[in-house]
Design an enzyme around this catalytic site. Sequence first.
Site, mmCIF file in Angstrom:
data_model
loop_
_atom_site.group_PDB
_atom_site.id
_atom_site.type_symbol
_atom_site.label_atom_id
_atom_site.label_comp_id
_atom_site.label_asym_id
_atom_site.label_seq_id
_atom_site.Cartn_x
_atom_site.Cartn_y
_atom_site.Cartn_z
ATOM 1 N N CYS A 1 25.285 38.128 -1.211
ATOM 2 C CA CYS A 1 24.896 38.383 -2.598
ATOM 3 C C CYS A 1 26.143 38.557 -3.481
ATOM 4 O O CYS A 1 26.878 37.600 -3.690
ATOM 5 C CB CYS A 1 23.944 39.568 -2.681
ATOM 6 S SG CYS A 1 23.004 39.662 -4.225
ATOM 7 N N HIS B 1 19.818 37.501 1.403
ATOM 8 C CA HIS B 1 20.142 38.656 2.243
ATOM 9 C C HIS B 1 19.701 38.378 3.680
ATOM 10 O O HIS B 1 18.535 38.601 4.025
ATOM 11 C CB HIS B 1 19.436 39.911 1.719
ATOM 12 C CG HIS B 1 20.014 40.430 0.445
ATOM 13 N ND1 HIS B 1 20.989 41.414 0.413
ATOM 14 C CD2 HIS B 1 19.771 40.099 -0.842
ATOM 15 C CE1 HIS B 1 21.321 41.667 -0.852
ATOM 16 N NE2 HIS B 1 20.602 40.882 -1.633
ATOM 17 N N GLU C 1 20.303 40.100 6.285
ATOM 18 C CA GLU C 1 19.929 41.346 6.950
ATOM 19 C C GLU C 1 18.496 41.759 6.642
ATOM 20 O O GLU C 1 17.932 42.639 7.309
ATOM 21 C CB GLU C 1 20.895 42.472 6.559
ATOM 22 C CG GLU C 1 20.696 43.083 5.192
ATOM 23 C CD GLU C 1 21.241 42.252 4.028
ATOM 24 O OE1 GLU C 1 21.230 42.764 2.890
ATOM 25 O OE2 GLU C 1 21.677 41.104 4.254
#
EC number: 4.3.2.10
Length: 204
Positions: free
Chosen positions: A80, A186, A188
Amino acid sequence: MKTGIIDYGGGNLRSVANALRSLGQDPVIIASPEQVGDVTHLLLPGQGEFGDTMRRLEERGLASFLKNWIGEDRPYFGICVGYQILFDNSEEAPEVCGLGVLPGTVRRFHDEPGLKIPHMGWNSAAGTRGDTRVWQGLGADPYFYYIHSYFPEPAAPDDIVARTTYGTQTFAGAVERGNLFACQFHPEKSQETGLRLIRNFLGI
């Protein structure tokens, strides 16, 4: 191999640390260059504004350190805003310079009827270079989780490894150059596909 997560005082450290732990890593949180030690792979999770992130990195001595690290082609994964700061500048903070390790500018989504900004939720990222080192095994259009209002516009198209479309606008969802990988989404927060991407980066 030893992983490190850059802490500039505004990133989403916990989710990235948990993702790394699920892959058998014990990440080190790094708030200054002196804490890097024998770390071999750096990740910079993103959450925040371009200008504020750059100021925090400068204050901690991490901006010049990261430029040198990436310049030496050491493994770096930007997420990001950790992706956006690699470029020269951003429309979000025109007065602030980015790291400038990749040529280009960070743009804001254009307003268009029915388009919600920020772009938030699941979206596909179409691979543009096939199975590169980090993008391998993900398929043609893997889905990832996004939340952002700005996106990089790289000046070097060969750096782009995936493109994403939101509304009528298509942007560089991810770039890969040598041991550098960075993405607007993202990983994760992107379940097994995101973990596969991180695993590819780590080479495990």
